[in-house]
Design a protein around this motif. Structure first.
Motif, PDB file in Angstrom:
ATOM      1  N   VAL A 111     -23.279  75.264  66.210  1.00 19.70           N
ATOM      2  CA  VAL A 111     -24.389  75.213  67.167  1.00 19.70           C
ATOM      3  C   VAL A 111     -25.278  76.441  66.997  1.00 19.70           C
ATOM      4  O   VAL A 111     -24.841  77.565  67.233  1.00 19.70           O
ATOM      5  CB  VAL A 111     -23.855  75.159  68.617  1.00 19.70           C
ATOM      6  CG1 VAL A 111     -25.007  74.936  69.584  1.00 19.70           C
ATOM      7  CG2 VAL A 111     -22.816  74.060  68.767  1.00 19.70           C
ATOM      8  N   ALA A 165     -32.817  74.190  73.548  1.00 20.98           N
ATOM      9  CA  ALA A 165     -32.337  72.802  73.476  1.00 20.98           C
ATOM     10  C   ALA A 165     -32.589  72.025  74.760  1.00 20.98           C
ATOM     11  O   ALA A 165     -32.725  72.594  75.850  1.00 20.98           O
ATOM     12  CB  ALA A 165     -30.842  72.791  73.166  1.00 20.98           C
ATOM     13  N   ASP A 169     -28.881  66.905  75.478  1.00 25.20           N
ATOM     14  CA  ASP A 169     -28.593  66.929  74.043  1.00 25.20           C
ATOM     15  C   ASP A 169     -27.671  68.094  73.692  1.00 25.20           C
ATOM     16  O   ASP A 169     -26.784  67.970  72.839  1.00 25.20           O
ATOM     17  CB  ASP A 169     -29.898  67.062  73.250  1.00 25.20           C
ATOM     18  CG  ASP A 169     -30.765  65.816  73.320  1.00 25.20           C
ATOM     19  OD1 ASP A 169     -30.253  64.758  73.733  1.00 25.20           O
ATOM     20  OD2 ASP A 169     -31.962  65.915  72.975  1.00 25.20           O
ATOM     21  N   PHE A 170     -27.868  69.219  74.373  1.00 29.90           N
ATOM     22  CA  PHE A 170     -27.048  70.394  74.099  1.00 29.90           C
ATOM     23  C   PHE A 170     -25.599  70.156  74.512  1.00 29.90           C
ATOM     24  O   PHE A 170     -24.671  70.539  73.794  1.00 29.90           O
ATOM     25  CB  PHE A 170     -27.620  71.607  74.836  1.00 29.90           C
ATOM     26  CG  PHE A 170     -26.993  72.912  74.448  1.00 29.90           C
ATOM     27  CD1 PHE A 170     -26.985  73.335  73.130  1.00 29.90           C
ATOM     28  CD2 PHE A 170     -26.413  73.730  75.407  1.00 29.90           C
ATOM     29  CE1 PHE A 170     -26.405  74.548  72.765  1.00 29.90           C
ATOM     30  CE2 PHE A 170     -25.835  74.938  75.058  1.00 29.90           C
ATOM     31  CZ  PHE A 170     -25.833  75.353  73.731  1.00 29.90           C
ATOM     32  N   GLU A 172     -24.083  67.297  74.535  1.00 30.82           N
ATOM     33  CA  GLU A 172     -23.521  66.390  73.530  1.00 30.82           C
ATOM     34  C   GLU A 172     -23.168  67.147  72.247  1.00 30.82           C
ATOM     35  O   GLU A 172     -22.108  66.920  71.642  1.00 30.82           O
ATOM     36  CB  GLU A 172     -24.520  65.275  73.223  1.00 30.82           C
ATOM     37  CG  GLU A 172     -24.008  64.237  72.249  1.00 30.82           C
ATOM     38  CD  GLU A 172     -24.994  63.100  72.012  1.00 30.82           C
ATOM     39  OE1 GLU A 172     -24.705  62.241  71.148  1.00 30.82           O
ATOM     40  OE2 GLU A 172     -26.040  63.076  72.686  1.00 30.82           O
ATOM     41  N   LEU A 173     -24.038  68.065  71.844  1.00 34.93           N
ATOM     42  CA  LEU A 173     -23.811  68.838  70.625  1.00 34.93           C
ATOM     43  C   LEU A 173     -22.587  69.736  70.768  1.00 34.93           C
ATOM     44  O   LEU A 173     -21.733  69.805  69.871  1.00 34.93           O
ATOM     45  CB  LEU A 173     -25.055  69.682  70.330  1.00 34.93           C
ATOM     46  CG  LEU A 173     -25.031  70.552  69.064  1.00 34.93           C
ATOM     47  CD1 LEU A 173     -24.866  69.692  67.813  1.00 34.93           C
ATOM     48  CD2 LEU A 173     -26.317  71.379  68.973  1.00 34.93           C
ATOM     49  N   LYS A 176     -19.326  67.670  70.808  1.00 38.99           N
ATOM     50  CA  LYS A 176     -18.970  67.220  69.460  1.00 38.99           C
ATOM     51  C   LYS A 176     -18.340  68.364  68.672  1.00 38.99           C
ATOM     52  O   LYS A 176     -17.350  68.168  67.946  1.00 38.99           O
ATOM     53  CB  LYS A 176     -20.207  66.697  68.740  1.00 38.99           C
ATOM     54  CG  LYS A 176     -19.929  66.133  67.357  1.00 38.99           C
ATOM     55  CD  LYS A 176     -21.196  65.559  66.729  1.00 38.99           C
ATOM     56  CE  LYS A 176     -20.911  64.998  65.344  1.00 38.99           C
ATOM     57  NZ  LYS A 176     -22.147  64.435  64.723  1.00 38.99           N
ATOM     58  N   ALA A 177     -18.880  69.566  68.813  1.00 33.50           N
ATOM     59  CA  ALA A 177     -18.337  70.722  68.091  1.00 33.50           C
ATOM     60  C   ALA A 177     -16.918  71.046  68.545  1.00 33.50           C
ATOM     61  O   ALA A 177     -16.079  71.466  67.747  1.00 33.50           O
ATOM     62  CB  ALA A 177     -19.239  71.933  68.287  1.00 33.50           C
TER      63      ALA A 177
END
Length: 275
Positions: A111, A165, A169-170, A172-173, A176-177
């Motif tokens: 990220v 961001a 969306d942030f 979600e990112l 995922k990480a």
């Protein structure tokens, strides 16, 4: 006006044995104040009321100063359960140093454009990188001098912020990480993600407290407005979204009420308990 689920009358909600409510965006207004109606309603509700919040312990003072008596609290999205009458932390579920090292490594690799901070000492102290925005002066807030200080002691919450961001969306990112090794959620309108140990949510903290006191999930009415409230609203027998709630919260709630600016919690409780 409060809205009850189709086919259910307000009187039927009197079976509730506990009220659980978020604080910011839910119980207090945009000026961080409790209305007189809310204060009077909380005092009149004939069952226990529990605060379930993303706030750390040190941020409860501002709310407790407005109440005639402090309320039990599930803090830091479930990582800390606190009894204000004895000033005792009843339960804590921190991120271990090993997990912090893993999570911070994942975030820095995956990220971009992030600043990091940690809640430590059960939420009584806060450490952050120099790039973290300093919004207040508090002796319990410390700027770290080395990145290793972020992971040197267990933390009840890791916070990650982006200056650019989109908030959803942030989240979600970041999720995922993490790949499931820790819980990620958000309660802010900005791109600020709150990370807890795996399985630590508002629902888990509240469930522990209710089990200790012999209260079933079906007997709980819960109020919230942001994604970090979703586990609690889906766990509780009756989840109520505020009129100002995030669309994801409204989608899972059993009912909606007025906004926090319009005393939505108080409005709903007065109908539910015939106050």
């Amino acid at each position: 006006m409060a809205e009850f689920p189709r086919g259910r009358k307000p009187e039927e909600n009197r079976r509730f044995r506990l009220v659980a409510t978020d604080i910011d965006g839910t119980l207090i207004n945009s000026e961080r104040l409790l209305s007189r109606l809310t204060i009077d309603t909380l005092a009149a509700v004939p069952v226990p009321v529990v605060l379930v919040t993303g706030r750390p312990l040190r941020w409860l003072e501002q709310l407790y100063d407005q109440l005639p008596a402090p309320l039990p609290a599930v803090c830091l999205n479930g990582a800390v359960v606190y009894d204000p009458h004895t000033d005792e932390v009843l339960r804590t579920e921190p991120l271990t140093c090993e997990l912090l090292i893993d999570v911070v490594g994942r975030l820095r690799d995956a990220v971009p454009d992030i600043s990091l901070a940690v809640e430590v000492d059960d939420g009584r102290a806060f450490r952050h990188e120099a790039t973290w925005p300093r919004l207040w002066v508090d002796h319990r807030v410390e700027v770290i001098s080395s990145p290793d200080e972020l992971t040197s002691v267990p933390a009840v919450k890791l916070l990650v912020r982006s200056a650019t961001a989109d908030p959803d969306d942030f989240l979600e990112l970041v999720s995922k990480a993490l790949g499931g090794v820790a819980e990620a959620t958000r309660s802010s309108s900005s791109a600020l993600v709150e990370i807890s140990a795996a399985g630590v949510t508002k629902a888990a903290g509240l469930a522990w407290l209710c089990e200790r006191d012999g209260i079933d999930a079906s007997d709980v009415v819960a109020f919230g407005d942001m994604p970090n409230d979703i586990p609690m609203l889906t766990w509780a027998g009756h989840g109520v979204a505020m009129g100002n709630a995030h669309e994801a919260v409204r989608a899972v709630a059993d009912a909606t009420t007025a906004s926090n600016e319009d005393d939505g919690v108080a409005v709903y409780l007065r109908k539910a308990f015939n106050l």
